[in-house]
Design a protein around this motif. Structure first.
Motif, PDB file in Angstrom:
ATOM      1  N   GLY A 192      -4.850  -1.755   7.984  1.00 55.18           N
ATOM      2  CA  GLY A 192      -5.896  -0.973   7.338  1.00 55.18           C
ATOM      3  C   GLY A 192      -7.240  -1.653   7.311  1.00 55.18           C
ATOM      4  O   GLY A 192      -7.343  -2.875   7.245  1.00 55.18           O
ATOM      5  N   ASP A 193      -8.271  -0.823   7.371  1.00 55.54           N
ATOM      6  CA  ASP A 193      -9.669  -1.204   7.175  1.00 55.54           C
ATOM      7  C   ASP A 193     -10.277   0.001   6.469  1.00 55.54           C
ATOM      8  O   ASP A 193     -10.827   0.898   7.092  1.00 55.54           O
ATOM      9  CB  ASP A 193     -10.343  -1.470   8.531  1.00 55.54           C
ATOM     10  N   TYR A 194     -10.120   0.029   5.142  1.00 54.32           N
ATOM     11  CA  TYR A 194     -10.333   1.266   4.411  1.00 54.32           C
ATOM     12  C   TYR A 194     -10.922   0.964   3.036  1.00 54.32           C
ATOM     13  O   TYR A 194     -10.326   0.215   2.255  1.00 54.32           O
ATOM     14  CB  TYR A 194      -8.974   1.964   4.282  1.00 54.32           C
ATOM     15  N   GLU A 195     -12.096   1.516   2.748  1.00 57.61           N
ATOM     16  CA  GLU A 195     -12.737   1.468   1.433  1.00 57.61           C
ATOM     17  C   GLU A 195     -12.800   0.065   0.838  1.00 57.61           C
ATOM     18  O   GLU A 195     -12.430  -0.162  -0.309  1.00 57.61           O
ATOM     19  CB  GLU A 195     -12.049   2.438   0.476  1.00 57.61           C
ATOM     20  N   GLY A 196     -13.259  -0.897   1.638  1.00 57.26           N
ATOM     21  CA  GLY A 196     -13.450  -2.244   1.137  1.00 57.26           C
ATOM     22  C   GLY A 196     -12.225  -3.140   1.175  1.00 57.26           C
ATOM     23  O   GLY A 196     -12.268  -4.266   0.703  1.00 57.26           O
ATOM     24  N   TYR A 197     -11.137  -2.635   1.734  1.00 50.87           N
ATOM     25  CA  TYR A 197      -9.914  -3.421   1.878  1.00 50.87           C
ATOM     26  C   TYR A 197      -9.565  -3.549   3.357  1.00 50.87           C
ATOM     27  O   TYR A 197      -9.627  -2.569   4.099  1.00 50.87           O
ATOM     28  CB  TYR A 197      -8.728  -2.733   1.186  1.00 50.87           C
ATOM     29  N   VAL A 198      -9.178  -4.751   3.771  1.00 51.71           N
ATOM     30  CA  VAL A 198      -8.617  -4.965   5.099  1.00 51.71           C
ATOM     31  C   VAL A 198      -7.210  -5.504   4.860  1.00 51.71           C
ATOM     32  O   VAL A 198      -7.015  -6.434   4.074  1.00 51.71           O
ATOM     33  CB  VAL A 198      -9.448  -5.947   5.939  1.00 51.71           C
ATOM     34  N   THR A 199      -6.235  -4.876   5.524  1.00 53.96           N
ATOM     35  CA  THR A 199      -4.840  -5.200   5.272  1.00 53.96           C
ATOM     36  C   THR A 199      -4.114  -5.547   6.563  1.00 53.96           C
ATOM     37  O   THR A 199      -4.337  -4.911   7.596  1.00 53.96           O
ATOM     38  CB  THR A 199      -4.126  -4.001   4.598  1.00 53.96           C
ATOM     39  N   PHE A 200      -3.249  -6.552   6.477  1.00 51.54           N
ATOM     40  CA  PHE A 200      -2.383  -6.962   7.581  1.00 51.54           C
ATOM     41  C   PHE A 200      -0.946  -6.944   7.088  1.00 51.54           C
ATOM     42  O   PHE A 200      -0.690  -7.113   5.902  1.00 51.54           O
ATOM     43  CB  PHE A 200      -2.725  -8.383   8.058  1.00 51.54           C
ATOM     44  N   GLY A 201      -0.033  -6.771   8.034  1.00 52.21           N
ATOM     45  CA  GLY A 201       1.378  -6.885   7.727  1.00 52.21           C
ATOM     46  C   GLY A 201       2.022  -7.872   8.679  1.00 52.21           C
ATOM     47  O   GLY A 201       1.688  -7.915   9.860  1.00 52.21           O
ATOM     48  N   ALA A 202       2.943  -8.669   8.149  1.00 54.18           N
ATOM     49  CA  ALA A 202       3.670  -9.646   8.962  1.00 54.18           C
ATOM     50  C   ALA A 202       5.158  -9.371   8.813  1.00 54.18           C
ATOM     51  O   ALA A 202       5.633  -9.043   7.720  1.00 54.18           O
ATOM     52  CB  ALA A 202       3.340 -11.058   8.514  1.00 54.18           C
ATOM     53  N   ALA A 203       5.898  -9.508   9.925  1.00 51.29           N
ATOM     54  CA  ALA A 203       7.334  -9.197   9.944  1.00 51.29           C
ATOM     55  C   ALA A 203       8.152 -10.459  10.204  1.00 51.29           C
ATOM     56  O   ALA A 203       7.752 -11.322  10.992  1.00 51.29           O
ATOM     57  CB  ALA A 203       7.621  -8.151  11.023  1.00 51.29           C
ATOM     58  N   PHE A 204       9.340 -10.510   9.571  1.00 49.12           N
ATOM     59  CA  PHE A 204      10.238 -11.660   9.666  1.00 49.12           C
ATOM     60  C   PHE A 204      11.683 -11.176   9.716  1.00 49.12           C
ATOM     61  O   PHE A 204      12.017 -10.148   9.120  1.00 49.12           O
ATOM     62  CB  PHE A 204      10.066 -12.577   8.442  1.00 49.12           C
ATOM     63  N   ASP A 205      12.557 -11.938  10.380  1.00 50.67           N
ATOM     64  CA  ASP A 205      13.993 -11.632  10.381  1.00 50.67           C
ATOM     65  C   ASP A 205      14.697 -12.221   9.160  1.00 50.67           C
ATOM     66  O   ASP A 205      15.725 -11.727   8.736  1.00 50.67           O
ATOM     67  CB  ASP A 205      14.663 -12.174  11.652  1.00 50.67           C
TER      68      ASP A 205
END
Length: 170
Positions: free
Chosen positions: A135-148
């Motif tokens: 996301g890059d939305y309304e003042g927020y930038v978001t990342f997601g990280a995945a793990f096993d």
């Protein structure tokens, strides 16, 4: 007559003073609020890249910034979703971390992207299996990280140049 003159001068002075305050007050408040808005807008950190690397005892995610470091939260979540749409992020994994920067943007004032990193990337490190900009939305930038496997991590900011780091123990 002398008393009348004093009263007139006092009333006239009071009226002029009140009028001057009434005119000055809104202008001052207006210029202060617009100056504060300009300062806030000019200081919004830009997210320009995300990268990762493997080290002997940990995997690392680095988010590169332009400007000051924003507030960052790292939260374990059951599933990654894109901001705005709520659609699931197609990263394989059993465990996920959401990295949220605020205030931040990955675009300039004209709406053009300044982010050069991957939007969705499968990664084959021992712990880190994938990274997505969600996301890059309304003042927020978001990342997601995945793990096993369950990630044990440490998150912190580094300066000169500005960046945010998440180290995941192996």
């Amino acid at each position: 007559m002398h008393t009348r003159l004093r009263r007139f001068v006092a009333l006239a002075s009071g009226a002029l003073l009140a009028a001057g305050l009434a005119f000055a007050s809104p202008a001052s408040a207006s210029s202060l609020s617009s100056a504060a808005a300009d300062t806030t807008q000019a200081q919004t950190p830009l997210v320009v890249n995300a990268r990762w690397g493997g080290h002997p005892t940990f995997d690392r995610i680095v988010i590169d910034l332009q400007g000051n470091s924003p507030e960052v939260t790292v939260t374990p979540v059951a599933q990654l979703r894109y901001d705005g749409s709520g659609q699931p992020v197609p990263l394989a994994g059993k465990y996920f971390l959401e990295i949220r920067l605020h205030p931040a943007a990955a675009h300039d004032d004209a709406g053009a992207s300044v982010y050069r990193g991957p939007k969705l990337q499968t990664i084959g490190l021992p712990k880190l299996k994938g990274l997505a900009m969600t996301g890059d939305y309304e003042g927020y930038v978001t990342f997601g990280a995945a793990f096993d496997t369950l990630p044990y991590y440490r998150a912190y900011a580094l300066h000169s140049p500005e960046r945010f780091v998440v180290d995941i123990a192996r």
